[in-house]
Design a protein around this motif. Structure first.
Motif, PDB file in Angstrom:
ATOM      1  N   PRO A 126     -23.205 -11.364  29.504  1.00  0.00           N
ATOM      2  CA  PRO A 126     -23.056 -12.737  29.989  1.00  0.00           C
ATOM      3  C   PRO A 126     -21.791 -12.970  30.814  1.00  0.00           C
ATOM      4  O   PRO A 126     -21.703 -13.972  31.523  1.00  0.00           O
ATOM      5  N   ARG A 127     -20.833 -12.070  30.742  1.00  0.00           N
ATOM      6  CA  ARG A 127     -19.571 -12.265  31.475  1.00  0.00           C
ATOM      7  C   ARG A 127     -19.459 -11.346  32.692  1.00  0.00           C
ATOM      8  O   ARG A 127     -18.358 -11.036  33.137  1.00  0.00           O
ATOM      9  N   MET A 128     -20.568 -10.918  33.226  1.00  0.00           N
ATOM     10  CA  MET A 128     -20.541 -10.053  34.410  1.00  0.00           C
ATOM     11  C   MET A 128     -20.015 -10.821  35.618  1.00  0.00           C
ATOM     12  O   MET A 128     -20.019 -12.067  35.643  1.00  0.00           O
ATOM     13  N   ALA A 129     -19.541 -10.081  36.613  1.00  0.00           N
ATOM     14  CA  ALA A 129     -19.049 -10.706  37.843  1.00  0.00           C
ATOM     15  C   ALA A 129     -20.164 -11.506  38.506  1.00  0.00           C
ATOM     16  O   ALA A 129     -21.344 -11.169  38.397  1.00  0.00           O
ATOM     17  N   LYS A 130     -19.771 -12.542  39.233  1.00  0.00           N
ATOM     18  CA  LYS A 130     -20.747 -13.440  39.827  1.00  0.00           C
ATOM     19  C   LYS A 130     -21.651 -12.727  40.829  1.00  0.00           C
ATOM     20  O   LYS A 130     -22.869 -12.965  40.832  1.00  0.00           O
ATOM     21  N   ASP A 131     -21.088 -11.856  41.647  1.00  0.00           N
ATOM     22  CA  ASP A 131     -21.916 -11.163  42.638  1.00  0.00           C
ATOM     23  C   ASP A 131     -22.920 -10.233  41.965  1.00  0.00           C
ATOM     24  O   ASP A 131     -24.068 -10.101  42.408  1.00  0.00           O
ATOM     25  N   MET A 132     -22.511  -9.586  40.853  1.00  0.00           N
ATOM     26  CA  MET A 132     -23.444  -8.730  40.126  1.00  0.00           C
ATOM     27  C   MET A 132     -24.556  -9.564  39.494  1.00  0.00           C
ATOM     28  O   MET A 132     -25.740  -9.188  39.536  1.00  0.00           O
ATOM     29  N   GLU A 133     -24.186 -10.705  38.907  1.00  0.00           N
ATOM     30  CA  GLU A 133     -25.184 -11.579  38.292  1.00  0.00           C
ATOM     31  C   GLU A 133     -26.210 -12.037  39.319  1.00  0.00           C
ATOM     32  O   GLU A 133     -27.422 -12.023  39.058  1.00  0.00           O
ATOM     33  N   GLN A 134     -25.741 -12.426  40.499  1.00  0.00           N
ATOM     34  CA  GLN A 134     -26.661 -12.877  41.540  1.00  0.00           C
ATOM     35  C   GLN A 134     -27.566 -11.762  42.018  1.00  0.00           C
ATOM     36  O   GLN A 134     -28.768 -11.978  42.245  1.00  0.00           O
ATOM     37  N   HIS A 169     -31.625 -11.923  41.506  1.00  0.00           N
ATOM     38  CA  HIS A 169     -32.532 -11.919  42.658  1.00  0.00           C
ATOM     39  C   HIS A 169     -33.468 -10.706  42.623  1.00  0.00           C
ATOM     40  O   HIS A 169     -34.639 -10.818  43.014  1.00  0.00           O
ATOM     41  N   ASP A 170     -32.995  -9.556  42.149  1.00  0.00           N
ATOM     42  CA  ASP A 170     -33.867  -8.373  42.055  1.00  0.00           C
ATOM     43  C   ASP A 170     -35.011  -8.618  41.077  1.00  0.00           C
ATOM     44  O   ASP A 170     -36.175  -8.313  41.371  1.00  0.00           O
ATOM     45  N   ILE A 171     -34.681  -9.160  39.914  1.00  0.00           N
ATOM     46  CA  ILE A 171     -35.705  -9.388  38.895  1.00  0.00           C
ATOM     47  C   ILE A 171     -36.711 -10.442  39.356  1.00  0.00           C
ATOM     48  O   ILE A 171     -37.933 -10.265  39.234  1.00  0.00           O
ATOM     49  N   VAL A 172     -36.211 -11.553  39.899  1.00  0.00           N
ATOM     50  CA  VAL A 172     -37.106 -12.628  40.343  1.00  0.00           C
ATOM     51  C   VAL A 172     -37.949 -12.174  41.536  1.00  0.00           C
ATOM     52  O   VAL A 172     -39.156 -12.455  41.609  1.00  0.00           O
ATOM     53  N   ALA A 173     -37.320 -11.442  42.484  1.00  0.00           N
ATOM     54  CA  ALA A 173     -38.064 -10.978  43.669  1.00  0.00           C
ATOM     55  C   ALA A 173     -39.167 -10.002  43.269  1.00  0.00           C
ATOM     56  O   ALA A 173     -40.295 -10.081  43.779  1.00  0.00           O
ATOM     57  N   ALA A 204     -44.189 -16.061  34.007  1.00  0.00           N
ATOM     58  CA  ALA A 204     -43.312 -16.412  32.880  1.00  0.00           C
ATOM     59  C   ALA A 204     -41.925 -15.800  33.047  1.00  0.00           C
ATOM     60  O   ALA A 204     -40.917 -16.432  32.691  1.00  0.00           O
ATOM     61  N   ILE A 205     -41.837 -14.582  33.587  1.00  0.00           N
ATOM     62  CA  ILE A 205     -40.530 -13.972  33.836  1.00  0.00           C
ATOM     63  C   ILE A 205     -39.743 -14.801  34.851  1.00  0.00           C
ATOM     64  O   ILE A 205     -38.552 -15.087  34.658  1.00  0.00           O
ATOM     65  N   GLN A 206     -40.387 -15.218  35.933  1.00  0.00           N
ATOM     66  CA  GLN A 206     -39.698 -16.040  36.927  1.00  0.00           C
ATOM     67  C   GLN A 206     -39.208 -17.347  36.305  1.00  0.00           C
ATOM     68  O   GLN A 206     -38.079 -17.775  36.550  1.00  0.00           O
ATOM     69  N   ALA A 207     -40.069 -17.990  35.497  1.00  0.00           N
ATOM     70  CA  ALA A 207     -39.680 -19.246  34.865  1.00  0.00           C
ATOM     71  C   ALA A 207     -38.473 -19.037  33.945  1.00  0.00           C
ATOM     72  O   ALA A 207     -37.523 -19.831  33.955  1.00  0.00           O
ATOM     73  N   LYS A 208     -38.490 -17.946  33.163  1.00  0.00           N
ATOM     74  CA  LYS A 208     -37.389 -17.686  32.223  1.00  0.00           C
ATOM     75  C   LYS A 208     -36.079 -17.486  32.962  1.00  0.00           C
ATOM     76  O   LYS A 208     -35.032 -17.991  32.529  1.00  0.00           O
ATOM     77  N   TRP A 209     -36.127 -16.772  34.073  1.00  0.00           N
ATOM     78  CA  TRP A 209     -34.878 -16.552  34.805  1.00  0.00           C
ATOM     79  C   TRP A 209     -34.359 -17.832  35.453  1.00  0.00           C
ATOM     80  O   TRP A 209     -33.164 -17.991  35.632  1.00  0.00           O
TER      81      TRP A 209
END
Length: 568
Positions: free
Chosen positions: A85-93, A97-101, A143-148
């Motif tokens: 949960p404390r990852m860098a902002k650029d890594m989180e984004q 985006h990879d998972i949602v895409a 459902a994965i997209q909604a969860k993210w």
């Protein structure tokens, strides 16, 4: 001409040309790191969608095979996101985006075959047998997209709900909505169905505004893999059993059942069986059973699991209780309210109110006097002892009150408030949290509970608060070791003296109007202090009385609200 020829030949080069091509292509990238693997699969899916070749059964088989093969790197990336949960902002984004895409493109590819289910492709041998799997996996990726989106406190886009309703309705029409099968054969996920995937999407949406952490939402989603089988969607509304509904013709998720929630577009479901499972799981966890043995996951820790299970119990119980209660009309206002939370803190401030307002001179007193209130609630009249005491006690001086966080009150109704607050300053807020609220220094503290949360921006949350009582009384309680009790009318109650209780515990006495306008004596105490088969000694300043706890009105994560009966 070159581009035209390339487009004609591109299908032969695509890994989705056949199962054999898909398997050979994936073996070439299998040794790459998970994020690179997922990126290459996203590129392949993107090219397939751009070229838009006419779907055929071989391409469908290749897509199903590639989808199964890529589950391992997908799960690794999802775990990396959820567990850090404390990852860098650029890594989180980047991970987000990879998972949602990937999920969006996989659902779009499956949709390409769903759209052609009515032509000659549908008559291809084996295609009909694949349709339940195609629709279930499509719902799974929605459902994965909604969860993210929920991870970022965002609402699921309306287009996702439109697709989900359409896919589920199609499974109903074809008659295989509840047919069980492995969603990904060879993986330890048990069996699923189109209905299970759709229900899991719906039930996670009921918690989307609960301000749960990423880890907590992910845990609930995993638990719903099994819990979704405890819920049955119905076309006909059963008032005694149904608590939520969904309109298959609207671009939104679960909603409260209204008077006009009738007709074919609606599906209904109840929570009794699910809630029973949550409560039983919590009991076994408290008894010492390991979370992994209860199917809660190998990475779950008992204290965190138990806290989350109690929250689910509280929230879904509240949903049952309020399923058909209509909200009173709201009025737009603009006020500031001081807010505090935690039963101990609320009790301390309410006690200060009790002392302050009870020591005002009788001739000038304008606020509620709590000694008189207790007399009226217990006897039905103000005793002469109380009147004499109030005349003799001089007014006391008070030091400056401490400062508390301030929320903006946007609207109010007969039963509560709508408030606006900053999330960064109130990360503790959840539905079911007990609150103390005061609209000004001259006012007394009211006791309320958070009912709804809606994320409006990156750091802005709208909260709906129900006021339980505007005249609470802080008391001390202690269990009394008695096995039998005889109920007596309140008017016959005799004062029990002023002896201090050993090891007292704090609680709140609330006068409350129940259903039908009946006046109830109620108590809010810590859940760990509640025992239905015991008597309690309640000390309200100088007066004490013995009570038995009766029906439970509501449970929070760490508190219980019960009615009480004075006993002899």
């Amino acid at each position: 001409m070159r581009e035209f020829l390339s487009s004609l030949l591109s299908r032969d080069k695509s890994p989705l040309a056949s199962s054999k091509a898909a398997l050979a292509w994936y073996r070439r990238i299998e040794m790459l790191d998970p994020q690179t693997q997922l990126g290459k699969v996203i590129e392949v899916l993107g090219r397939y969608l751009e070229l838009a070749p006419r779907p055929d059964f071989e391409s469908l088989q290749a897509l199903v095979l590639l989808d199964g093969a890529v589950q391992t790197p997908l799960e690794a990336i999802c775990y990396q996101y959820v567990s850090n949960p404390r990852m860098a902002k650029d890594m989180e984004q980047r991970l987000w985006h990879d998972i949602v895409a990937f999920s969006q493109r996989m659902a779009d590819c499956y949709q390409r075959f769903i759209e052609h289910e009515g032509d000659e492709l549908y008559r291809t041998a084996g295609y009909t047998e694949q349709m339940p799997l195609v629709l279930a996996r499509s719902l799974h990726y929605i459902a994965i997209q909604a969860k993210w989106h929920y991870f970022r406190f965002e609402k699921a886009p309306g287009k996702l709900w439109t697709l989900a309703h359409r896919f589920y309705r199609l499974s109903e029409v074809e008659g295989f909505d509840c047919n069980p099968f492995p969603l990904y054969p060879g993986r330890d996920r048990g069996v699923s169905s189109c209905a299970d995937e759709y229900i899991q999407l719906l039930m996670l949406a009921t918690l989307s505004a609960n301000n749960l952490s990423v880890r907590q939402l992910d845990w609930v989603d995993q638990w719903l893999d099994n819990w979704s089988k405890l819920i049955q969607l119905n076309r006909r509304h059963q008032e005694e059993r149904d608590h939520f509904c969904v309109n298959l013709q609207e671009a939104q998720g679960p909603q409260k059942i209204q008077a006009d929630s009738t007709g074919e577009p609606f599906r209904y479901w109840g929570l009794f069986d699910l809630l029973h499972q949550v409560q039983e799981t919590a009991k076994r966890l408290e008894a010492g059973v390991a979370p992994a043995e209860l199917g809660l996951g190998a990475d779950c820790r008992a204290p965190s699991c138990l806290e989350l299970l109690k929250h689910l119990d509280m929230f879904w119980s509240m949903s049952i209780r309020n399923a058909q209660i209509q909200r009173s009309q709201r009025r737009d206002v603009r006020k500031a309210a001081q807010v505090l939370h935690g039963l101990d803190v609320i009790c301390q401030q309410v006690r200060a109110d009790n002392e302050k307002f009870s020591r005002q001179p009788v001739e000038t007193r304008t606020q509620v006097d709590y000694d008189e209130l207790m007399d009226m609630r217990l006897y039905g009249f103000v005793s002469s002892r109380t009147r004499s005491k109030l005349q003799q006690v001089p007014p006391s001086t008070h030091s400056r009150a401490p400062e508390y966080p301030t929320w903006l009150i946007e609207n109010e109704s007969e039963g509560g408030f709508g408030a606006l607050l900053r999330y960064s300053e109130n990360e503790w807020i959840r539905p079911g949290v007990l609150l103390g609220m005061r609209l000004g220094d001259a006012q007394n503290w009211h006791v309320g509970v958070v009912r709804r949360l809606v994320r409006r921006g990156a750091d802005e949350v709208a909260a709906g608060i129900q006021v339980l009582s505007s005249t609470p009384v802080a008391v001390h309680i202690q269990q009394v070791q008695e096995s039998a009790r005889t109920k007596v009318p309140l008017a016959e109650f005799l004062d029990g003296g002023s002896a201090e209780l050993p090891s007292p515990k704090l609680a709140l006495y609330l006068p409350y109007k129940g259903q039908g306008g009946a006046n109830l004596n109620t108590l809010i105490l810590y859940g760990a202090d509640y025992a239905s088969d015991r008597l309690y000694r309640v000390q309200a300043r100088e007066r004490g009385f013995t009570v038995g706890l009766e029906s439970v009105l509501e449970k929070g994560v760490d508190w219980t609200w019960v009615t009480l009966q004075v006993v002899k």
